[in-house]
Design an enzyme around this catalytic site. Structure first.
Site, PDB file in Angstrom:
ATOM      1  N   ASP A  82      22.816   5.497  18.133  1.00 23.04           N
ATOM      2  CA  ASP A  82      22.015   5.303  19.335  1.00 23.04           C
ATOM      3  C   ASP A  82      22.380   6.312  20.422  1.00 23.04           C
ATOM      4  O   ASP A  82      23.420   6.976  20.367  1.00 23.04           O
ATOM      5  CB  ASP A  82      22.193   3.882  19.875  1.00 23.04           C
ATOM      6  CG  ASP A  82      23.657   3.543  20.182  1.00 23.04           C
ATOM      7  OD1 ASP A  82      24.535   3.912  19.361  1.00 23.04           O
ATOM      8  OD2 ASP A  82      23.932   2.940  21.230  1.00 23.04           O
ATOM      9  N   GLU A  91      26.235   1.264  20.066  1.00 21.66           N
ATOM     10  CA  GLU A  91      27.536   1.556  20.682  1.00 21.66           C
ATOM     11  C   GLU A  91      27.393   1.718  22.189  1.00 21.66           C
ATOM     12  O   GLU A  91      28.315   1.385  22.948  1.00 21.66           O
ATOM     13  CB  GLU A  91      28.125   2.824  20.055  1.00 21.66           C
ATOM     14  CG  GLU A  91      29.555   3.122  20.453  1.00 21.66           C
ATOM     15  CD  GLU A  91      29.697   3.982  21.707  1.00 21.66           C
ATOM     16  OE1 GLU A  91      30.829   4.152  22.193  1.00 21.66           O
ATOM     17  OE2 GLU A  91      28.658   4.480  22.193  1.00 21.66           O
TER      18      GLU A  91
END
Length: 381
Positions: free
Chosen positions: A80, A142
């Site tokens: 991400d 994350e």
């Protein structure tokens, strides 16, 4: 698989938008990135598993593995990115651009490039000759909830012994970082007309006491805990947000304080919360009101991998740099809790992460490839 250049691989990863955010308006699935990686690692001869994440139906982890055993090497990264403001970029953030000796694009440094580097590094690895397994992990979220790394801990599987997380560290190894917690203290008093204090219980008055207690606690923590490996060698506590009441002529019925706490390695988030709760109970025991201490999010533990760990010594030797400490958080402590010994080391700089015109210096690519190939030879072949 059709032979793609590292630039081709990175271009496709950057083009696959995968923002994670606590704001639902920004949050996206990482499905496309995971599908790319699954296809590529499958074609390279890895066994691939795409794992759904409980409670997050559009988020996925990938585990790609080769070889047998549980003492091998793990190469990991998150799929991400943070949200971005396209208007502040000088080029399309979702299209890889090369100029001035750099790759520009969202995730070029933090940290989609690490997957492109891994793929380039392992093309010629004889997987059938592995004596210990090689495992690639790609995680979700994350940058927001850490649900990807947390869900891996729930598998109760030994995925490997030696781990590298390729966060942007200028190719310098990191074995320690601070933890992160964000906490809320809410006080519920009783509102009333300001002309007569006996008509209510002022939550702002109580918060004044709480503020003094929290500031005193901060001072004591900073006297008790020190770690000279960090630029800021003590735990920090930032009073970040306070809100209470609604009008000058009403007794304040509710007040909330939010703060950020960054503990050093060896300081437990649960123990710190328990210590503060005990202090607040004593501070407010005579007050005729209700209060609560609640986490704004679960928090990220501090990380410390022993200096004598084999992976630390190997990465120090291969990079020629002593392992250090950083203030930002990573998935490292969750990996360590699964029986790994983890080093944070990858191409790019944290100074370019989360910024418009995020970029990766091209000069970091070959050293990153060399590092991965050397670690595979040392720990897997």
């Amino acid at each position: 698989m059709t032979r793609m250049t590292l630039q081709d691989t990175l271009s496709r990863l950057i083009n696959a938008a995968s923002v994670s955010s606590v704001n639902p308006a920004w949050d996206m699935s990482n499905r496309e990135v995971i599908e790319h990686l699954e296809s590529w690692f499958d074609a390279l001869g890895f066994r691939t598993e795409v794992l759904t994440i409980p409670g997050h139906p559009d988020k996925f982890n990938l585990i790609a593995s080769a070889g047998q055993g549980n003492e091998g090497l793990v190469l990991s990264g998150h799929t991400d990115t943070v949200p971005f403001d396209e208007a502040k970029w000088h080029s399309d953030p979702l299209k890889l651009q090369e100029r001035d000796g750099r790759f520009y694009g969202m995730g070029s440094a933090d940290m989609k490039v690490f997957f492109a580097v891994i793929i380039e590094a392992i093309r010629e690895v004889p997987l059938q000759q592995l004596k210990q397994p090689l495992v690639i992990i790609a995680t979700a979220d994350e940058e927001s909830t850490m649900c990807g790394a947390k869900s891996l801990t729930d598998l109760h599987r030994r995925l490997g012994r030696h781990a590298i997380i390729g966060e942007p560290t200028d190719m310098k190894p990191v074995r320690q970082h601070k933890g992160i917690s964000m906490e809320s203290i809410r006080i519920n008093g009783r509102s009333g007309h300001s002309s007569d204090p006996s008509l209510g219980v002022n939550a702002l008055d109580a918060m004044y006491q709480v503020l003094g207690e929290v500031i005193q606690w901060r001072s004591e923590l900073q006297q008790r805990y020190r770690n000279q490996a960090f630029k800021v060698a003590f735990p920090t506590l930032n009073l970040g947000h306070i809100h209470g009441g609604d009008n000058p002529n009403r007794i304040c019925g509710q007040c909330e304080l939010q703060f950020d706490l960054r503990p050093l390695p060896g300081m437990s988030l649960d123990s710190l919360r328990g210590e503060l709760r005990q202090r607040l109970s004593k501070c407010l025991h005579d007050a005729d009101l209700n209060w609560e201490l609640t986490p704004v999010f679960d928090g990220i533990p501090a990380m410390e991998t022993p200096r004598d760990a084999a992976i630390v010594q190997a990465v120090e030797q291969l990079t020629g740099a002593e392992s250090g400490a950083v203030a930002f958080g990573t998935e490292g402590p969750f990996f360590n809790s699964m029986g790994m010994q983890t080093v944070i080391c990858g191409p790019g700089s944290i100074e370019q992460a989360h910024q418009p015109d995020e970029y990766l210096p091209l000069k970091h690519i070959q050293p990153a490839i060399n590092l991965i190939q050397s670690l595979i030879r040392q720990f897997c072949l």
